[in-house]
Write a protein that holds these residues in place. Structure first.
Motif, PDB file in Angstrom:
ATOM      1  N   MET A  92     -67.591  35.448  11.428  1.00 42.34           N
ATOM      2  CA  MET A  92     -67.504  34.472  10.387  1.00 42.34           C
ATOM      3  C   MET A  92     -68.838  33.765  10.265  1.00 42.34           C
ATOM      4  SD  MET A  92     -65.376  31.359  12.159  1.00 42.34           S
ATOM      5  CE  MET A  92     -65.016  30.629  10.632  1.00 42.34           C
ATOM      6  N   THR A  93     -69.046  33.186   9.146  1.00 43.93           N
ATOM      7  CA  THR A  93     -70.218  32.347   8.928  1.00 43.93           C
ATOM      8  C   THR A  93     -69.735  30.920   8.733  1.00 43.93           C
ATOM      9  OG1 THR A  93     -71.400  34.167   7.880  1.00 43.93           O
ATOM     10  CG2 THR A  93     -72.262  31.963   7.502  1.00 43.93           C
ATOM     11  N   ALA A  94     -70.353  30.008   9.463  1.00 48.46           N
ATOM     12  CA  ALA A  94     -70.022  28.587   9.335  1.00 48.46           C
ATOM     13  C   ALA A  94     -71.210  27.874   8.707  1.00 48.46           C
ATOM     14  CB  ALA A  94     -69.710  27.988  10.703  1.00 48.46           C
ATOM     15  N   TYR A  95     -70.914  26.923   7.872  1.00 50.97           N
ATOM     16  CA  TYR A  95     -71.927  26.112   7.191  1.00 50.97           C
ATOM     17  C   TYR A  95     -71.744  24.673   7.654  1.00 50.97           C
ATOM     18  CZ  TYR A  95     -71.642  30.304   4.383  1.00 50.97           C
ATOM     19  OH  TYR A  95     -71.610  31.614   3.988  1.00 50.97           O
ATOM     20  N   PRO A  96     -72.410  24.272   8.771  1.00 47.73           N
ATOM     21  CA  PRO A  96     -72.169  22.954   9.358  1.00 47.73           C
ATOM     22  C   PRO A  96     -72.513  21.776   8.451  1.00 47.73           C
ATOM     23  CG  PRO A  96     -73.401  24.354  10.869  1.00 47.73           C
ATOM     24  CD  PRO A  96     -73.323  25.070   9.565  1.00 47.73           C
ATOM     25  N   GLY A  97     -73.496  21.904   7.602  1.00 51.26           N
ATOM     26  CA  GLY A  97     -73.877  20.785   6.745  1.00 51.26           C
ATOM     27  C   GLY A  97     -73.201  20.851   5.390  1.00 51.26           C
ATOM     28  N   ALA A  98     -73.562  21.857   4.625  1.00 49.83           N
ATOM     29  CA  ALA A  98     -73.010  22.045   3.279  1.00 49.83           C
ATOM     30  C   ALA A  98     -72.998  23.522   2.964  1.00 49.83           C
ATOM     31  CB  ALA A  98     -73.864  21.297   2.256  1.00 49.83           C
ATOM     32  N   ARG A  99     -72.110  23.915   2.084  1.00 47.66           N
ATOM     33  CA  ARG A  99     -72.049  25.323   1.671  1.00 47.66           C
ATOM     34  C   ARG A  99     -73.310  25.683   0.890  1.00 47.66           C
ATOM     35  NH1 ARG A  99     -67.600  28.252   2.551  1.00 47.66           N
ATOM     36  NH2 ARG A  99     -68.254  29.668   0.926  1.00 47.66           N
ATOM     37  N   PRO A 100     -73.687  26.966   0.890  1.00 50.44           N
ATOM     38  CA  PRO A 100     -74.925  27.377   0.214  1.00 50.44           C
ATOM     39  C   PRO A 100     -74.910  27.121  -1.293  1.00 50.44           C
ATOM     40  CG  PRO A 100     -73.742  29.283   1.072  1.00 50.44           C
ATOM     41  CD  PRO A 100     -73.034  28.065   1.569  1.00 50.44           C
ATOM     42  N   GLU A 101     -73.733  27.025  -1.891  1.00 51.88           N
ATOM     43  CA  GLU A 101     -73.668  26.708  -3.314  1.00 51.88           C
ATOM     44  C   GLU A 101     -74.207  25.299  -3.581  1.00 51.88           C
ATOM     45  OE1 GLU A 101     -70.512  27.340  -1.680  1.00 51.88           O
ATOM     46  OE2 GLU A 101     -70.787  29.484  -1.926  1.00 51.88           O
ATOM     47  N   GLN A 102     -74.073  24.427  -2.588  1.00 53.03           N
ATOM     48  CA  GLN A 102     -74.518  23.040  -2.726  1.00 53.03           C
ATOM     49  C   GLN A 102     -75.940  22.842  -2.215  1.00 53.03           C
ATOM     50  OE1 GLN A 102     -71.307  21.712  -0.299  1.00 53.03           O
ATOM     51  NE2 GLN A 102     -70.094  21.013  -2.049  1.00 53.03           N
ATOM     52  N   VAL A 103     -76.254  23.461  -1.082  1.00 53.81           N
ATOM     53  CA  VAL A 103     -77.578  23.332  -0.466  1.00 53.81           C
ATOM     54  C   VAL A 103     -78.016  24.728  -0.008  1.00 53.81           C
ATOM     55  CG1 VAL A 103     -78.939  22.224   1.347  1.00 53.81           C
ATOM     56  CG2 VAL A 103     -77.008  21.005   0.331  1.00 53.81           C
ATOM     57  N   VAL A 117     -66.336  27.378   6.248  1.00 54.55           N
ATOM     58  CA  VAL A 117     -66.413  28.641   6.969  1.00 54.55           C
ATOM     59  C   VAL A 117     -66.038  29.769   6.022  1.00 54.55           C
ATOM     60  CG1 VAL A 117     -65.922  27.630   9.226  1.00 54.55           C
ATOM     61  CG2 VAL A 117     -64.053  28.502   7.860  1.00 54.55           C
ATOM     62  N   ALA A 118     -66.579  30.956   6.303  1.00 53.24           N
ATOM     63  CA  ALA A 118     -66.288  32.131   5.489  1.00 53.24           C
ATOM     64  C   ALA A 118     -66.129  33.337   6.407  1.00 53.24           C
ATOM     65  CB  ALA A 118     -67.408  32.381   4.486  1.00 53.24           C
ATOM     66  N   PRO A 119     -65.121  34.173   6.169  1.00 56.66           N
ATOM     67  CA  PRO A 119     -64.938  35.365   7.006  1.00 56.66           C
ATOM     68  C   PRO A 119     -66.022  36.404   6.713  1.00 56.66           C
ATOM     69  CG  PRO A 119     -63.387  35.385   5.206  1.00 56.66           C
ATOM     70  CD  PRO A 119     -64.120  34.074   5.124  1.00 56.66           C
ATOM     71  N   ARG A 120     -66.257  37.253   7.680  1.00 54.87           N
ATOM     72  CA  ARG A 120     -67.143  38.408   7.501  1.00 54.87           C
ATOM     73  C   ARG A 120     -66.314  39.638   7.753  1.00 54.87           C
ATOM     74  NH1 ARG A 120     -71.678  36.593  11.442  1.00 54.87           N
ATOM     75  NH2 ARG A 120     -70.206  37.663  12.744  1.00 54.87           N
ATOM     76  N   PRO A 121     -66.683  40.771   7.126  1.00 53.41           N
ATOM     77  CA  PRO A 121     -65.950  42.015   7.404  1.00 53.41           C
ATOM     78  C   PRO A 121     -66.078  42.396   8.885  1.00 53.41           C
ATOM     79  CG  PRO A 121     -67.434  42.282   5.536  1.00 53.41           C
ATOM     80  CD  PRO A 121     -67.742  40.953   6.150  1.00 53.41           C
ATOM     81  N   SER A 177     -66.726  44.857  12.073  1.00 59.13           N
ATOM     82  CA  SER A 177     -67.758  45.876  12.268  1.00 59.13           C
ATOM     83  C   SER A 177     -67.304  47.203  11.685  1.00 59.13           C
ATOM     84  CB  SER A 177     -68.061  46.052  13.744  1.00 59.13           C
ATOM     85  OG  SER A 177     -68.602  44.875  14.278  1.00 59.13           O
ATOM     86  N   GLY A 178     -68.209  47.852  10.977  1.00 55.26           N
ATOM     87  CA  GLY A 178     -67.911  49.149  10.393  1.00 55.26           C
ATOM     88  C   GLY A 178     -67.281  49.093   9.016  1.00 55.26           C
ATOM     89  N   GLU A 179     -66.860  47.911   8.579  1.00 57.13           N
ATOM     90  CA  GLU A 179     -66.278  47.778   7.251  1.00 57.13           C
ATOM     91  C   GLU A 179     -67.362  47.406   6.259  1.00 57.13           C
ATOM     92  OE1 GLU A 179     -62.901  45.224   6.950  1.00 57.13           O
ATOM     93  OE2 GLU A 179     -62.055  45.917   8.833  1.00 57.13           O
ATOM     94  N   PRO A 180     -67.248  47.867   5.022  1.00 55.59           N
ATOM     95  CA  PRO A 180     -68.264  47.486   4.016  1.00 55.59           C
ATOM     96  C   PRO A 180     -68.212  46.001   3.724  1.00 55.59           C
ATOM     97  CG  PRO A 180     -66.465  48.705   3.013  1.00 55.59           C
ATOM     98  CD  PRO A 180     -66.219  48.708   4.504  1.00 55.59           C
ATOM     99  N   ALA A 181     -69.357  45.441   3.404  1.00 56.55           N
ATOM    100  CA  ALA A 181     -69.442  44.019   3.090  1.00 56.55           C
ATOM    101  C   ALA A 181     -68.918  43.719   1.709  1.00 56.55           C
ATOM    102  CB  ALA A 181     -70.880  43.539   3.212  1.00 56.55           C
TER     103      ALA A 181
END
Length: 60
Positions: free
Chosen positions: A1-12, A50-54, A56-60
């Motif tokens: 998963m990817t976590a955005y501790p401050g703000a999501r990339p859409e915002q910052v 937070v956002a899930p990631r595929p 391993s081995g699965e397409p993004a």
């Protein structure tokens, strides 16, 4: 998963990103925000940051 501790990339777009995994089940704080604990970070992060990631081995 990817976590955005401050703000999501859409915002910052240059905000910090943390490639991690959860270390707890999600729970709701008394004021209603759903959060989770992640590796590499003290304290909880809101599920909206937070956002899930595929797997391993699965397409993004």
């Amino acid at each position: 998963m990817t976590a955005y501790p401050g703000a999501r990339p859409e915002q910052v777009p240059s905000g910090p990103r943390l490639d991690t995994r959860t270390r707890s089940a999600a729970w709701t704080l008394p004021h209603g925000r759903a959060v989770v604990l992640v590796d590499g970070r003290a304290g909880a992060i809101a599920l909206t940051h937070v956002a899930p990631r595929p797997a391993s081995g699965e397409p993004a």
